[in-house]
Enzyme design. Structure first.
Site, PDB file in Angstrom:
ATOM      1  N   LYS A 160      45.117  39.564  49.262  1.00  9.97           N
ATOM      2  CA  LYS A 160      43.951  38.829  49.809  1.00  9.97           C
ATOM      3  C   LYS A 160      44.373  37.535  50.509  1.00  9.97           C
ATOM      4  O   LYS A 160      43.947  36.439  50.159  1.00  9.97           O
ATOM      5  CB  LYS A 160      42.917  38.526  48.721  1.00  9.97           C
TER       6      LYS A 160
ATOM      7  N   TYR B  77      29.678  47.785  39.458  1.00  7.53           N
ATOM      8  CA  TYR B  77      30.243  49.131  39.614  1.00  7.53           C
ATOM      9  C   TYR B  77      29.221  50.133  40.125  1.00  7.53           C
ATOM     10  O   TYR B  77      28.067  50.141  39.709  1.00  7.53           O
ATOM     11  CB  TYR B  77      30.779  49.640  38.273  1.00  7.53           C
TER      12      TYR B  77
HETATM   13  O1  S5P Z   1      35.529  43.314  46.590  1.00  6.67           O
HETATM   14  C1  S5P Z   1      36.496  43.516  45.866  1.00  6.67           C
HETATM   15  C2  S5P Z   1      37.787  43.600  46.393  1.00  6.67           C
HETATM   16  C3  S5P Z   1      38.846  43.916  45.546  1.00  6.67           C
HETATM   17  S1  S5P Z   1      40.377  44.226  46.270  1.00  6.67           S
HETATM   18  N1  S5P Z   1      36.335  43.718  44.534  1.00  6.67           N
HETATM   19  C4  S5P Z   1      37.359  43.990  43.680  1.00  6.67           C
HETATM   20  O2  S5P Z   1      37.122  44.177  42.487  1.00  6.67           O
HETATM   21  N2  S5P Z   1      38.658  44.054  44.176  1.00  6.67           N
HETATM   22  C5  S5P Z   1      39.814  44.316  43.289  1.00  6.67           C
HETATM   23  O3  S5P Z   1      39.664  45.609  42.721  1.00  6.67           O
HETATM   24  C6  S5P Z   1      39.960  43.358  42.119  1.00  6.67           C
HETATM   25  O4  S5P Z   1      40.834  42.289  42.441  1.00  6.67           O
HETATM   26  C7  S5P Z   1      40.540  44.237  41.024  1.00  6.67           C
HETATM   27  O5  S5P Z   1      41.949  44.261  41.105  1.00  6.67           O
HETATM   28  C8  S5P Z   1      40.031  45.639  41.349  1.00  6.67           C
HETATM   29  C9  S5P Z   1      38.824  46.079  40.527  1.00  6.67           C
HETATM   30  O6  S5P Z   1      39.147  46.184  39.187  1.00  6.67           O
HETATM   31  P1  S5P Z   1      38.135  46.793  38.110  1.00  6.67           P
HETATM   32  O7  S5P Z   1      38.880  46.682  36.827  1.00  6.67           O
HETATM   33  O8  S5P Z   1      36.872  45.977  38.130  1.00  6.67           O
HETATM   34  O9  S5P Z   1      37.878  48.228  38.523  1.00  6.67           O
END
Ligand code: S5P
Length: 262
Positions: free
Chosen positions: A90, A209
């Site tokens: 990022k 999510y």
């Molecule tokens: O908008 C975003 C962009 C990214 S790259 N939202 C995110 O959550 N991410 C990344 O995706 C975040 O930095 C993390 O590494 C991953 C999501 O992780 P989770 O455990 O919530 O699925």
């Protein structure tokens, strides 16, 4: 012409063609985000989920014992299990600074990460700075056009301006971190979407999510799943993670098959 042949034909960079071919070959549009903070736990997780993914996403700046050996092992695993590496750095600074951050320092991201990402916030210079380092190495960039988190400011005109920025740099920008399809047939960018989970709707810290089917209907190519697959590092169970990776791989592939009539 098949769906994948058409998409592959639309791509201007070798890397984006490679990624689509990999998704088709492995029948996986799953990228697992391994947000663990030791070398050992990261590599064990990659070993567990590697067979089921098209991509592994890292945050190398959280690894307390980072060294070049980790990178070498990660590269070996990417060949062994056939996946691409995406360092989720990022970038968000002026061109000159990001070119140094990308090429130098402890992490030397451009030397090993097939894909990295950047905020469009600073303007075109950020793409130019990264391209100067990455293009000759065959790397690709994703622009963060939208984010998954609650209250994100990357919406509306900002998202549109990110698309326009990518259109000006099609040789290096392969697509977006976004929540929906951006661009059309003439600029068939890849969409990689985080904020994907089958069991919960949030994490209490702003993450939101949606299911693989919901995001793939909205135009996602690759689903990015972190804790939904890996669980948390403090209670890590590698066998369970391998099983979850298979579950998300199946959900992602079935949704892709259904949505695009494969
Ligand atoms: O908008 C975003 C962009 C990214 S790259 N939202 C995110 O959550 N991410 C990344 O995706 C975040 O930095 C993390 O590494 C991953 C999501 O992780 P989770 O455990 O919530 O699925």
């Amino acid at each position: 012409m098949s769906y994948f042949d058409k998409r592959i034909g639309n791509q201007s960079s070798k890397l984006s063609k490679d990624l689509l071919q990999l998704v088709e070959r492995k029948q996986s549009n799953l990228c697992v985000s391994v947000d663990f903070n030791t070398k050992d736990s990261l590599l064990k997780m990659v070993e567990a989920v590697g067979p089921y993914v098209c991509m592994i996403k890292t945050h190398v700046d959280i690894i307390s014992d980072f060294d070049i050996d980790l990178v070498e092992k990660l590269k070996e695993l990417s060949v062994k299990y056939d996946f691409l590496i995406f360092e989720d750095r990022k970038f968000a600074d002026i061109g000159n600074t990001v070119s140094l951050q990308y090429s130098s320092g402890v992490h030397k991201i451009a030397d090993w990460s097939h894909i990295t990402n950047a905020h469009a916030l600073p303007g075109d210079g950020i793409v130019k700075g990264l391209k100067k380092v990455g293009l000759e190495k065959g790397r690709g960039l994703l622009l963060l056009a939208q984010m998954s988190s609650e209250g994100s400011l990357a919406v509306g005109d900002y998202t549109k301006a990110s698309l326009a920025m990518a259109q000006r740099h099609k040789d290096f920008v392969i697509g977006f971190i976004a929540q929906e399809k951006l661009g059309g047939e003439n600029d068939d960018f890849l969409i990689l979407t985080p904020g994907v989970g089958l069991d919960v709707k949030g994490d209490g810290m702003g993450q939101q999510y949606r299911t693989p089917e919901e995001v793939i209907k909205a135009g996602t190519d690759v689903i990015i799943v972190g804790r939904g697959v890996t669980g948390s590092q403090s209670t890590v169970d590698y066998q369970k993670a391998a099983a979850e990776a298979q579950r998300y791989k199946k959900a992602g592939w079935e949704a892709l098959t259904k949505v695009h009539g494969l």
